[in-house]
Design a protein around this motif. Structure first.
Motif, PDB file in Angstrom:
ATOM      1  N   CYS A 185       0.784  -1.190   0.016  1.00 27.71           N
ATOM      2  CA  CYS A 185      -0.381   0.401  -0.024  1.00 27.71           C
ATOM      3  C   CYS A 185       0.877   1.154  -0.220  1.00 27.71           C
ATOM      4  O   CYS A 185       0.514   2.335  -0.257  1.00 27.71           O
ATOM      5  CB  CYS A 185      -0.925   0.098   1.048  1.00 27.71           C
ATOM      6  N   GLU A 230       0.798   4.024  -2.866  1.00 28.85           N
ATOM      7  CA  GLU A 230      -0.167   5.529  -2.073  1.00 28.85           C
ATOM      8  C   GLU A 230       1.343   6.835  -3.278  1.00 28.85           C
ATOM      9  O   GLU A 230       1.141   8.238  -3.142  1.00 28.85           O
ATOM     10  CB  GLU A 230       0.276   5.616  -0.508  1.00 28.85           C
ATOM     11  N   GLN A 268      -8.632  -1.875  -4.173  1.00 27.05           N
ATOM     12  CA  GLN A 268      -9.432  -0.981  -2.935  1.00 27.05           C
ATOM     13  C   GLN A 268      -9.155   0.621  -2.944  1.00 27.05           C
ATOM     14  O   GLN A 268      -8.975   1.715  -3.153  1.00 27.05           O
ATOM     15  CB  GLN A 268      -9.909  -0.660  -1.917  1.00 27.05           C
ATOM     16  N   LEU A 269      -7.280   0.555  -3.050  1.00 25.70           N
ATOM     17  CA  LEU A 269      -6.412   1.789  -2.275  1.00 25.70           C
ATOM     18  C   LEU A 269      -6.306   2.109  -4.246  1.00 25.70           C
ATOM     19  O   LEU A 269      -6.094   3.665  -4.280  1.00 25.70           O
ATOM     20  CB  LEU A 269      -5.855   1.240  -2.141  1.00 25.70           C
ATOM     21  N   GLU A 296      -7.960   1.943  -6.817  1.00 24.48           N
ATOM     22  CA  GLU A 296      -9.283   2.657  -7.278  1.00 24.48           C
ATOM     23  C   GLU A 296      -9.887   4.355  -6.256  1.00 24.48           C
ATOM     24  O   GLU A 296      -9.770   4.876  -7.264  1.00 24.48           O
ATOM     25  CB  GLU A 296     -10.610   1.855  -6.790  1.00 24.48           C
ATOM     26  N   GLN A 297      -9.165   3.589  -5.076  1.00 22.05           N
ATOM     27  CA  GLN A 297      -9.582   5.992  -4.432  1.00 22.05           C
ATOM     28  C   GLN A 297      -9.007   6.611  -5.121  1.00 22.05           C
ATOM     29  O   GLN A 297      -9.017   8.049  -5.224  1.00 22.05           O
ATOM     30  CB  GLN A 297      -9.579   4.859  -2.966  1.00 22.05           C
ATOM     31  N   ILE A 298      -7.478   5.852  -5.467  1.00 25.66           N
ATOM     32  CA  ILE A 298      -6.108   7.553  -5.571  1.00 25.66           C
ATOM     33  C   ILE A 298      -6.883   7.669  -7.285  1.00 25.66           C
ATOM     34  O   ILE A 298      -7.645   8.735  -8.102  1.00 25.66           O
ATOM     35  CB  ILE A 298      -5.205   7.470  -6.065  1.00 25.66           C
ATOM     36  N   ASN A 346     -10.379   7.394  -8.771  1.00 27.71           N
ATOM     37  CA  ASN A 346     -11.178   8.393  -8.429  1.00 27.71           C
ATOM     38  C   ASN A 346     -11.300   9.784  -8.031  1.00 27.71           C
ATOM     39  O   ASN A 346     -11.475  10.300  -8.931  1.00 27.71           O
ATOM     40  CB  ASN A 346     -12.112   7.836  -7.586  1.00 27.71           C
ATOM     41  N   LYS A 347      -9.932  10.035  -8.105  1.00 29.48           N
ATOM     42  CA  LYS A 347      -9.780  11.316  -7.460  1.00 29.48           C
ATOM     43  C   LYS A 347      -9.007  12.007  -8.545  1.00 29.48           C
ATOM     44  O   LYS A 347      -8.740  12.782  -9.422  1.00 29.48           O
ATOM     45  CB  LYS A 347      -8.842  11.695  -6.511  1.00 29.48           C
TER      46      LYS A 347
END
Length: 385
Positions: A201, A205, A238-239, A241-243, A245-246
């Motif tokens: 992760c 990041e 999940q991590l 995909e979160q990034i 989406n931004k």
């Protein structure tokens, strides 16, 4: 020693070590069909017939904070392993990777006359080179996966055998792209680029944003290009995909659960985080650009510690800048796009350069494709005898 039925102890601390241990056990059984195998084993080693003292996952701790948190338990388990081995007195002890755990155990056992092997060299050639003396004190033999590792140990007169890399044995010299596309359900006529932002992760990041922005820019230049993104587990997906989406909500990606090897075989080029994945990309014959980012202080410290000219395994194996390494500030979308464009271009000069790179990859592949499981077993047999 019972030359026909030796007791062989092995300790693996994570999945990669479990795979190596299982291959070694199976190869050793050809020489010692009735040998007893005992130690710390994962699922594959247990299937190969190794008795385990406790669950291997207890040693699979990553990161300083996690190690500190679990230190009392780890020290207790380490003491248990040492006491069990001193009581059992195996004919040989093989520590598979996990150097912080295994080298201490090896040292204690060697002092009591038990032969010890350390399988998979720590990156002592790259940083904290003084550790080589600790390794020499703890082991009778180091089994090295890469030739430059043996060259390093030879400089210090530490017994070491180069056995080749199991990954080079597992991947064909000429990977089958049609087969890889079929496994992933992809159109063989499609154009693909693989993106591997790391297995941790912390890596995602740092790298997901520049890698995604790179993909956006490349999509503008190559509208038919599709992006394959293998992710190691649900947490990293999940991590990521979160990034996404931004950073790039409109960008179309093909997300994969695992299957990194097939993705790289299908791809015209791969953008990846520095690490073992770069070796795998080379063996898959995928032209690559390697990027990496760290916290500024960590990077400053690392720069002072690292003694090698190159970071990535393909470049270290070639002792030449085969593939671009873009570290820290250099790892930005503009630089990444510039290097990847040279792989994605369809003109004759670019295709020629790509073909030459793949030929070099193949030559290095041949040099480290040595039937590592059997070479490791033969080294252990020789030490036992």
């Amino acid at each position: 020693m019972n030359t026909q039925n030796p007791t062989i102890a092995l300790v693996a601390g994570e999945i990669s070590g479990d795979i190596l241990g299982a291959g070694l056990i199976n190869a050793l059984r050809l020489h010692y069909p009735n040998a007893k195998f005992i130690g710390i084993a994962g699922e594959k080693m247990q299937q190969a017939g190794c008795e385990t003292l406790f669950d291997m996952q207890e040693l699979s701790v990553m990161g300083l904070a996690e190690v500190v948190k679990h230190l009392p338990r780890l020290l207790k388990r380490r003491k248990q392993v040492i006491n069990t081995m001193l009581e059992l007195k195996p004919d040989i002890f093989i520590g598979i990777d996990a150097p912080d755990f295994n080298l201490y155990v090896e040292n204690k056992l060697k002092q009591q006359g038990i032969k010890t092997v350390h399988y998979v060299s720590p990156s002592v050639w790259a940083w904290r080179q003084g550790r080589v003396h600790k390794i020499a004190k703890a082991t009778n033999l180091v089994l090295a996966l890469l030739p430059f590792e043996k060259a390093f140990y030879d400089r210090f007169n530490v017994p070491c055998k180069f056995i080749g890399h199991t990954m080079a044995d597992a991947i064909p010299l000429k990977p089958n792209r049609s087969e890889a596309c079929e496994k992933l359900g992809l159109d063989e006529k499609g154009r693909y680029m693989a993106i591997l932002a790391g297995s941790r992760c912390s890596e995602i990041e740092f790298l997901a944003e520049p890698f995604l922005k790179t993909a956006q820019l490349l999509k503008e230049k190559h509208p038919d290009l599709q992006f394959l993104v293998p992710l190691v587990n649900e947490k990293t997906q999940q991590l990521f995909e979160q990034i996404k989406n931004k950073v790039a909500p409109e960008l179309e990606l093909i997300l994969l659960q695992g299957n990194a090897r097939q993705a790289m075989i299908c791809a015209e080029a791969t953008l990846l985080a520095s690490g073992t994945a770069a070796l795998e990309a080379m063996l898959c014959k995928s032209p690559m650009v390697v990027g990496y980012k760290l916290k500024p202080l960590t990077h400053t410290i690392a720069k002072r510690l690292i003694k090698t000219e190159y970071y990535t395994l393909p470049n270290l194996l070639a002792n030449a800048p085969l593939v671009p390494e873009l570290i820290q500030d250099e790892c930005n979308p503009e630089n990444l796009v510039w290097h990847l464009n040279s792989y994605l271009a369809q003109d004759s000069e670019s295709l020629k350069e790509k073909n030459e790179l793949k030929q070099t990859f193949t030559q290095i592949h041949k040099e480290i494709q040595c039937d590592a499981d059997m070479q490791a077993a033969l080294a252990v047999v020789e030490l036992l005898q």
